[in-house]
Design a protein around this motif. Structure first.
Motif, short mmCIF file in Angstrom:
data_model
loop_
_atom_site.label_atom_id
_atom_site.label_comp_id
_atom_site.label_asym_id
_atom_site.label_seq_id
_atom_site.Cartn_x
_atom_site.Cartn_y
_atom_site.Cartn_z
N GLY A 172 0.76 -1.25 0.00
CA GLY A 172 0.00 0.00 0.00
C GLY A 172 0.78 1.29 0.00
O GLY A 172 0.58 2.16 -0.86
N ALA A 173 1.69 1.45 0.96
CA ALA A 173 2.43 2.71 1.09
C ALA A 173 3.26 3.00 -0.15
O ALA A 173 3.36 4.15 -0.60
N PHE A 174 3.82 1.97 -0.72
CA PHE A 174 4.74 2.13 -1.84
C PHE A 174 3.99 2.37 -3.16
O PHE A 174 4.43 3.16 -3.99
N THR A 175 2.85 1.73 -3.28
CA THR A 175 1.99 2.00 -4.45
C THR A 175 1.50 3.43 -4.41
O THR A 175 1.49 4.13 -5.42
N LEU A 176 1.13 3.89 -3.21
CA LEU A 176 0.64 5.26 -3.04
C LEU A 176 1.73 6.27 -3.37
O LEU A 176 1.49 7.25 -4.10
N ALA A 177 2.94 6.06 -2.86
CA ALA A 177 4.05 6.97 -3.11
C ALA A 177 4.39 7.03 -4.60
O ALA A 177 4.59 8.11 -5.17
N SER A 178 4.45 5.86 -5.22
CA SER A 178 4.81 5.79 -6.64
C SER A 178 3.72 6.38 -7.53
O SER A 178 3.99 7.17 -8.44
N LYS A 179 2.48 6.04 -7.24
CA LYS A 179 1.36 6.48 -8.07
C LYS A 179 1.15 7.97 -8.00
O LYS A 179 0.84 8.63 -9.00
N HIS A 180 1.30 8.54 -6.80
CA HIS A 180 1.02 9.97 -6.61
C HIS A 180 2.29 10.80 -6.52
O HIS A 180 2.23 11.99 -6.20
N GLN A 181 3.42 10.16 -6.80
CA GLN A 181 4.71 10.87 -6.85
C GLN A 181 4.98 11.68 -5.59
O GLN A 181 5.36 12.85 -5.63
N SER A 182 4.79 11.01 -4.44
CA SER A 182 5.08 11.61 -3.14
C SER A 182 6.29 10.92 -2.54
O SER A 182 6.33 9.69 -2.46
N PRO A 183 7.31 11.68 -2.14
CA PRO A 183 8.50 11.06 -1.54
C PRO A 183 8.14 10.22 -0.32
O PRO A 183 7.15 10.49 0.38
N LEU A 184 8.96 9.22 -0.07
CA LEU A 184 8.72 8.28 1.02
C LEU A 184 9.67 8.59 2.18
O LEU A 184 10.89 8.54 2.01
N LEU A 185 9.12 8.94 3.33
CA LEU A 185 9.92 9.15 4.53
C LEU A 185 10.09 7.81 5.23
O LEU A 185 9.11 7.20 5.66
N VAL A 186 11.33 7.36 5.34
CA VAL A 186 11.60 6.05 5.93
C VAL A 186 12.19 6.24 7.33
O VAL A 186 13.35 6.64 7.47
N PHE A 187 11.38 5.96 8.34
CA PHE A 187 11.82 6.08 9.73
C PHE A 187 11.94 4.69 10.36
O PHE A 187 11.29 3.74 9.94
N THR A 188 12.77 4.61 11.38
CA THR A 188 12.90 3.39 12.17
C THR A 188 12.83 3.75 13.64
O THR A 188 13.53 4.66 14.10
N PHE A 189 11.96 3.05 14.39
CA PHE A 189 11.81 3.27 15.83
C PHE A 189 12.45 2.09 16.57
O PHE A 189 12.09 0.94 16.33
N VAL A 190 13.37 2.40 17.47
CA VAL A 190 14.08 1.35 18.21
C VAL A 190 13.86 1.53 19.71
O VAL A 190 14.13 2.60 20.25
N GLY A 191 13.36 0.49 20.36
CA GLY A 191 13.23 0.52 21.82
C GLY A 191 11.83 0.27 22.33
O GLY A 191 11.64 -0.29 23.40
N LEU A 192 10.82 0.70 21.58
CA LEU A 192 9.45 0.58 22.08
C LEU A 192 8.96 -0.87 22.15
O LEU A 192 8.04 -1.17 22.89
N LYS A 193 9.58 -1.73 21.38
CA LYS A 193 9.21 -3.15 21.44
C LYS A 193 9.42 -3.70 22.85
O LYS A 193 8.65 -4.54 23.32
N GLU A 194 10.46 -3.20 23.53
CA GLU A 194 10.74 -3.62 24.90
C GLU A 194 10.10 -2.68 25.92
O GLU A 194 9.63 -3.13 26.97
N MET A 195 10.08 -1.39 25.61
CA MET A 195 9.60 -0.40 26.57
C MET A 195 8.08 -0.41 26.75
O MET A 195 7.57 -0.17 27.85
N PHE A 196 7.37 -0.67 25.64
CA PHE A 196 5.90 -0.67 25.75
C PHE A 196 5.31 -1.74 24.83
O PHE A 196 4.64 -1.45 23.85
N PRO A 197 5.56 -3.03 25.17
CA PRO A 197 5.01 -4.11 24.36
C PRO A 197 3.51 -4.27 24.62
O PRO A 197 2.94 -3.61 25.50
N PHE A 198 2.88 -5.14 23.86
CA PHE A 198 1.44 -5.37 24.04
C PHE A 198 1.16 -6.25 25.25
O PHE A 198 0.01 -6.38 25.67
#
Length: 241
Positions: A172-198
């Motif tokens: 979805g995100a990549f089709t949307l970016a490519s189709k509508h020519q919107s740059p893709l912001l690629v972020f990575t979050f590290v730590g919340l998997k341990e700090m606030f798991p489900f």
């Protein structure tokens, strides 16, 4: 004793969320009636995100791994890995000048009060319905035409297997970016998997590491964007553990 403290901490989140949602929900609802006013509603949404994130004892450290700059006058598709409910707060905190529209699961509409606001400001998707998934593109395109940027967690949800570093990405995100020519912001979050798991019996306050991995040009196919973004995020996660 530690588990009891964790349950108390999670209980505080419910109280905090209720207070912030009730107090900030009214201006968000009123200001989101007219599409051109959503940028004002977004200011209150950001306050809600700040209140939830910092109110639960979190903070973040942003590291930029690219020299590319975020342009205030450009609309983006924002993606990141997804391991915790607290992931949802960070895009709004990180993007003060780009009113964001989230693509999220339809089930959250059932949450009292919050669900009413959520339905107004997000693009909802029923993952069990092919028609609903296909309609996401149209509704996201409409929001982008109104000036919003889009947030999509491309894993499509949090993996049930906690040993999975990064699940496979949906298109979805990549089709949307490519189709509508919107740059893709690629972020990575590290730590919340341990700090606030489900798992409500686990977790702790702390500092989350946030990486701006790349701002990808949309002048590539959706598959090329997906492959490159997945590799970038996974590399960061593997080097962090």
């Amino acid at each position: 004793m530690k588990k009891i403290l964790n349950y108390v901490w999670r209980g505080w989140m419910i109280v905090l969320g209720a207070v912030l949602t009730i107090s900030l929900g009214i201006p968000v609802l009123l200001l989101s009636i007219r599409k051109e006013h959503y940028k004002y509603a977004y200011k209150f949404i950001r306050i809600w995100c700040y209140g939830m994130f910092y109110g639960m004892g979190f903070r973040y450290d942003l590291k930029k791994l690219t020299d590319k700059k975020i342009d205030r006058n450009t609309q983006y598709v924002f993606i990141s890995n997804h391991t915790s409910i607290m992931d949802v707060m960070l895009p709004c905190i990180l993007m003060p000048h780009h009113p964001l529209c989230y693509v999220g699961k339809k089930e959250l509409v059932k949450i009292p009060i919050f669900g009413i606001i959520y339905k107004r400001i997000c693009v909802m998707v029923d993952r069990s319905s092919a028609k609903s998934r296909a309609d996401v593109y149209r509704r996201c395109a409409e929001r982008m035409e109104e000036g919003d940027s889009i947030v999509i967690f491309p894993e499509g949800g949090v993996p049930d297997d906690t040993s999975v570093i990064l699940d496979s990405f949906k298109d979805g995100a990549f089709t949307l970016a490519s189709k509508h020519q919107s740059p893709l912001l690629v972020f990575t979050f590290v730590g919340l998997k341990e700090m606030f798991p489900f798992d409500a019996s686990k977790g702790y306050p702390g500092k989350v590491k946030v990486y701006l991995a790349d701002i990808m040009s949309p002048h590539h196919s959706a598959n090329e964007l997906k492959t490159a973004a997945h590799a970038q995020i996974k590399k960061i996660l593997e080097n962090s553990y």
